[in-house]
Design an enzyme around this catalytic site. Structure first.
Site, PDB file in Angstrom:
ATOM      1  N   LYS A  31       0.810  -1.212   0.000  1.00 44.52           N
ATOM      2  CA  LYS A  31       0.000   0.000   0.000  1.00 44.52           C
ATOM      3  C   LYS A  31       0.849   1.271   0.000  1.00 44.52           C
ATOM      4  O   LYS A  31       0.653   2.163  -0.824  1.00 44.52           O
ATOM      5  CB  LYS A  31      -0.902  -0.020   1.239  1.00 44.52           C
ATOM      6  CG  LYS A  31      -1.697   1.222   1.437  1.00 44.52           C
ATOM      7  CD  LYS A  31      -2.342   1.215   2.804  1.00 44.52           C
ATOM      8  CE  LYS A  31      -1.297   1.353   3.895  1.00 44.52           C
ATOM      9  NZ  LYS A  31      -1.894   1.581   5.228  1.00 44.52           N
ATOM     10  N   THR A  32       1.790   1.308   0.932  1.00 42.90           N
ATOM     11  CA  THR A  32       2.610   2.511   1.042  1.00 42.90           C
ATOM     12  C   THR A  32       3.413   2.738  -0.238  1.00 42.90           C
ATOM     13  O   THR A  32       3.580   3.874  -0.691  1.00 42.90           O
ATOM     14  CB  THR A  32       3.550   2.405   2.245  1.00 42.90           C
ATOM     15  OG1 THR A  32       2.771   2.011   3.377  1.00 42.90           O
ATOM     16  CG2 THR A  32       4.198   3.733   2.544  1.00 42.90           C
ATOM     17  N   ASP A 217      -4.863   7.961   3.517  1.00 40.64           N
ATOM     18  CA  ASP A 217      -4.402   6.628   3.916  1.00 40.64           C
ATOM     19  C   ASP A 217      -5.313   6.087   5.014  1.00 40.64           C
ATOM     20  O   ASP A 217      -5.944   6.858   5.728  1.00 40.64           O
ATOM     21  CB  ASP A 217      -2.961   6.759   4.434  1.00 40.64           C
ATOM     22  CG  ASP A 217      -2.304   5.408   4.603  1.00 40.64           C
ATOM     23  OD1 ASP A 217      -2.819   4.428   4.050  1.00 40.64           O
ATOM     24  OD2 ASP A 217      -1.274   5.343   5.295  1.00 40.64           O
ATOM     25  N   GLU A 218      -5.367   4.780   5.173  1.00 36.44           N
ATOM     26  CA  GLU A 218      -6.189   4.153   6.224  1.00 36.44           C
ATOM     27  C   GLU A 218      -7.612   4.701   6.218  1.00 36.44           C
ATOM     28  O   GLU A 218      -8.181   5.037   7.268  1.00 36.44           O
ATOM     29  CB  GLU A 218      -5.569   4.414   7.616  1.00 36.44           C
ATOM     30  CG  GLU A 218      -4.123   4.014   7.747  1.00 36.44           C
ATOM     31  CD  GLU A 218      -3.926   2.541   8.047  1.00 36.44           C
ATOM     32  OE1 GLU A 218      -4.894   1.772   7.880  1.00 36.44           O
ATOM     33  OE2 GLU A 218      -2.811   2.165   8.423  1.00 36.44           O
ATOM     34  N   GLN A 247      -9.459  -4.044   8.071  1.00 38.44           N
ATOM     35  CA  GLN A 247      -8.573  -3.547   9.121  1.00 38.44           C
ATOM     36  C   GLN A 247      -9.152  -2.332   9.832  1.00 38.44           C
ATOM     37  O   GLN A 247      -8.421  -1.534  10.425  1.00 38.44           O
ATOM     38  CB  GLN A 247      -7.201  -3.211   8.536  1.00 38.44           C
ATOM     39  CG  GLN A 247      -6.464  -4.432   8.029  1.00 38.44           C
ATOM     40  CD  GLN A 247      -5.041  -4.103   7.607  1.00 38.44           C
ATOM     41  OE1 GLN A 247      -4.204  -3.730   8.418  1.00 38.44           O
ATOM     42  NE2 GLN A 247      -4.781  -4.235   6.323  1.00 38.44           N
ATOM     43  N   ARG A 597       0.391  -9.199  10.814  1.00 37.27           N
ATOM     44  CA  ARG A 597       1.625  -8.454  11.099  1.00 37.27           C
ATOM     45  C   ARG A 597       2.839  -9.356  10.965  1.00 37.27           C
ATOM     46  O   ARG A 597       3.968  -8.900  10.858  1.00 37.27           O
ATOM     47  CB  ARG A 597       1.635  -7.872  12.528  1.00 37.27           C
ATOM     48  CG  ARG A 597       0.553  -6.882  12.904  1.00 37.27           C
ATOM     49  CD  ARG A 597       0.440  -5.755  11.948  1.00 37.27           C
ATOM     50  NE  ARG A 597      -0.620  -6.042  10.989  1.00 37.27           N
ATOM     51  CZ  ARG A 597      -0.739  -5.429   9.829  1.00 37.27           C
ATOM     52  NH1 ARG A 597       0.125  -4.518   9.464  1.00 37.27           N
ATOM     53  NH2 ARG A 597      -1.734  -5.730   9.000  1.00 37.27           N
TER      54      ARG A 597
END
Length: 784
Positions: A31-32, A217-218, A247, A597
């Site tokens: 994503k980043t 983002d998010e 998430q 994670r």
DNA sequence: GGAAGCTACATTTTT
DNA sequence: TGTAGCTTCC
């Protein structure tokens, strides 16, 4: 611009710029990389100027990373890009347009506890008994109103709640008081900016034409007010939001998962992209994560896949008590380190609640494993730090009643209850701030001593206020320390706690000088702003050679080679406060976040019996989420502990597995082995715990969980720990033996003379060769 | 006015 | 377990 490193979907998402864009980015799907490449692409290829781009994140850490990666990608000047958290960017804009606001330009930011005090003051003013009515529920009302962009006057705020009228009343008066105190709470930072844009045409036009590209983002964690703000800012320009509905874990903070579903409706012709290839985890870990999350209805359709290896099975261990759980984790960490040469920086331990970290810390310390705890007891929430920050806030803004009240008699200067009552009365009668009340009262104060105390305080505030634009944050803090003789006041206490308080003050000075060194605005006001918006996770910068411990919430966005997820028990995770459907679904997402994670190894543990606070040990069945993980993915011999949901009761016929030595801990020679073996043998004498748990059947606590009534037995277990802990975990129980050599970071080596009490907070008398005999809190000592 | 000692109370996650 | 707030005593 090299896009070769991207997969097809990623590349399409980067290149697309023909209208609103929604990118579903699964965990570990790059994503980043997509966002940063897109930003770089916009500037390098599409001719956008850096300041025409705004990227909103939720943590400063994410913002910092984004900035660094964009810079690396295109070597461009990124300084002028608007990359930051919602809160910091809103704050920046609010300061810029403060002339258009009822607040003074030097307004301060109230944290949770400041806010609570303000709520209490408001309630008292309105004659609401803060005993009968919980101020926190009023605080919560105010905050959620702001999450939904509603003011106290808003008709939508009316509902059937019996307290609704009172709450609205408090909300309204609270708002007035905040304005005159020159203070904004977290919610205001977003909400007041939104209102300004909605109500002020000049501001609106300016802001709507300022940025040509808005990235978020998010996105799944935005709340309604943030959503509305985004919509305003992107009214005439391009928008790209990136998120993952699986998430979304901040519902309790107002996050509305619906935002991500609603986006396509509100922004017609939205192009949707789905990043589903995971580059992070093993197949096994992903399978487990998918198996858990797929049980949630109403998710956007997607499935994470990977080309990675199948990897190790997930290690599942069910232990006797939370102590055994912690010992197990510590042993496994040690094993990873010794056997596989695993770097500690690649190991993380996640838990549902902060309170769980304590036992774990003891266990890690016992094995001399260095660790950092993210979050939990926060540095800036310590009393001494809050005191000094309160002085700084008052220096910047003398109208800040909450903070002036905090320090008006700290250190004690003879302004007691009587005087304060009088000041409050004066305030109520004349509707002025506390500072003005002090100024007005001094001439008419009859008691000489009080009069002097009040004018001293006044002079102090005046001096601090006159300097706050002249001196930087460090000099200001030094000035406060000098004028208040704060350190001397701490030292006067002459306790062990005072010692660490003084150290904290030094730590604050360090933070100040670091801030002054790097900040573009080194003033005290700038320092206060940064501290207010800094989260714990932001501090986690360079990977340290330490095990990282944090809540699952804090772990979002991070990754580790090995992850330990502890406390996988029904009632703890999912948490017993999350009973309703939506809350339970969120717990499930939290579980998904935790699993994903991990890159290589995932360990899951739980304890059969857990002691919370002072209460009796409580027996918890394994988390129902575990039932959803296919058994073939698990490496365990605790299957017997995982009966299907329906028949999940402890049976007396359960084998004595609790006395089992962790299977692969049987290598001779390590601490862990000796220890667990001893404990195991001893437990054999005690007998199977199955009996103990049977004894508790039928009794439940207020949360409907089974209470373990056989306290004596559990107690035995605990004392067994202590007796057989030996050198490796002596200090975890705080039971230092007389004559033992210990180490203190400041005083060095010493010899234990006397010990009183048990536990990390017990007092140990130690003789140091160069510092004489001192009493030290056990947790500050290391055995040698 | 203020220190010390007591009780009651609450504990999910946090920008 | 820690602390906030109250009472008591100096």
């Amino acid at each position: 611009m090299n896009l070769d490193a991207l997969n097809d979907v990623q590349r399409e998402a980067v290149l697309y710029d023909n209208g609103p864009q929604l990118v579903f980015a699964g965990a570990g799907s790059g994503k980043t990389r997509v966002i940063t490449t897109k930003i770089a692409y916009l500037v390098a290829q599409k001719g956008l100027r850096p300041w025409e781009i705004m990227a909103l994140t939720f943590t400063n850490k994410a913002a910092r990373e984004m900035r660094e990666r964009v810079e690396k990608l295109c070597g461009l000047e990124v300084e002028s890009m608007w990359i930051g958290t919602f809160h910091s960017i809103c704050l920046r804009l609010l300061r810029r347009y403060s002339a258009e606001l009822p607040w003074p330009s030097s307004f301060v930011i109230y944290d949770d506890s400041d806010q609570e005090k303000m709520v209490v003051q408001t309630m008292r003013e309105l004659d609401l008994d803060t005993k009968r009515f919980n101020p926190r529920s009023f605080q919560h009302f105010i905050n959620s109103a702001k999450h939904f962009a509603r003011s106290a006057e808003d008709r939508e705020l009316v509902n059937d709640e019996p307290l609704n009228g009172k709450m609205r009343q408090v909300y309204r008066r609270y708002t007035e008081k905040m304005v005159s105190a020159g203070a904004m709470d977290f919610g205001d930072l977003i909400f007041q900016l939104l209102r300004l844009i909605e109500q002020n045409e000049g501001v609106r036009r300016e802001l709507q034409s300022r940025w040509r590209y808005l990235l978020v983002d998010e996105f799944q964690d935005t709340n309604v007010v943030q959503y509305l703000l985004i919509r305003q800012l992107a009214a005439h320009h391009q928008i790209c939001v990136v998120g993952d509905d699986d998430q979304s874990i901040y519902r309790w903070r107002g996050a509305s998962i619906e935002n991500i579903y609603r986006f396509e409706v509100d922004f017609p012709n939205t192009a949707v992209f789905k990043l589903e290839q995971n580059y992070r985890s093993t197949q096994t870990i992903l399978d487990a994560a998918n198996a858990v999350i797929v049980k949630n209805p109403q998710r956007a359709d997607k499935r994470l896949w990977t080309e990675n290896q199948r990897g190790q099975k997930i290690r599942y261990e069910r232990t006797l008590t939370e102590r055994h759980e912690a010992d197990f984790v510590a042993s496994e960490v040690l094993k990873l380190k010794r056997t596989f040469d695993y770097p500690l920086s690649e190991i993380a331990i996640f838990y549902r609640t902060n309170a769980q970290s304590r036992v774990l810390e003891d266990a890690l310390r016992a094995k001399n494993l260095p660790y950092v705890v993210v979050g939990g007891f926060k540095f800036y929430e310590r009393a001494e730090i809050k005191d000094l920050m309160a002085y700084l806030k008052v220096a910047v803004n003398p109208r800040d009643d909450v903070n002036l009240l905090r320090v008006i008699n700290t250190p004690p200067r003879g302004i007691g209850k009587t005087t304060l009552d009088r000041l409050t009365t004066y305030q109520a009668a004349n509707d002025v701030c506390l500072y003005d009340a002090i100024v007005a009262t001094i001439p008419v104060e009859s008691r000489r001593k009080t009069q002097k105390a009040l004018s001293d305080v006044r002079r102090l505030i005046d001096e601090l206020h006159s300097q706050y634009t002249e001196l930087n944050a460090l000099r200001m803090t030094e000035l406060v320390l000098d004028r208040t003789e704060y350190v001397e006041y701490l030292k006067r206490e002459d306790t062990i706690e005072a010692e660490s308080r003084v150290e904290n003050v030094h730590e604050l000075l360090n933070a100040c000088s670091e801030f002054v060194r790097v900040a573009s605005d080194p003033s005290a006001a700038g320092f206060l702003d940064q501290i207010a918006l800094e989260s714990d996770i932001d501090q986690l910068d360079e990977p340290l050679e330490m095990v990282t411990m944090m809540t699952i919430h804090s772990s979002k966005g991070l990754e580790f080679g090995a992850v330990f997820l502890i406390g996988m028990e029904d009632g703890l995770f999912p948490h017993f406060n999350s009973k309703e459907r939506e809350a339970l679904e969120e717990e499930r997402r939290l579980c998904y976040v935790a699993f994903t994670r991990a890159r290589e190894r995932l360990f899951i543990t739980n304890a059969r019996s857990r002691r919370r606070f002072n209460g009796p040990p409580v027996v918890n069945p394994p988390s129902p989420f575990l039932d959803d993980v296919p058994r073939e993915l698990l490496d365990t011999d605790a299957f017997m502990n995982m009966p299907s949901q329906r028949q999940r009761q402890f049976s007396s016929s359960m084998p004595n597995h609790v006395a089992r030595v962790p299977r692969d801990a049987l290598r001779p020679g390590s601490h862990a082995d000796d220890e667990s073996q001893l404990v195991a043998e001893e437990r054999g004498d005690v007998g199977p715990l199955g009996r103990a748990i049977d004894g508790g059947r039928g009794e439940t606590d207020r949360f409907g969980r089974e209470i373990d009534r056989s306290e004596a037995q559990i107690h035995d277990e605990h004392s067994i720990d202590r007796r057989f802990a030996g050198a490796t975990s002596a200090e975890s129980a705080g039971s230092f033996e007389i004559g033992a050599t210990v180490y203190h970071t400041k005083f060095g080596k010493g010899v234990v003379q006397h010990a009183s009490g048990v536990g990390p907070f017990s007092r140990i008398t130690v003789r140091f060769p160069n510092h004489g005999v001192r009493k030290i809190v056990a947790k500050f000592l290391q055995p040698m």
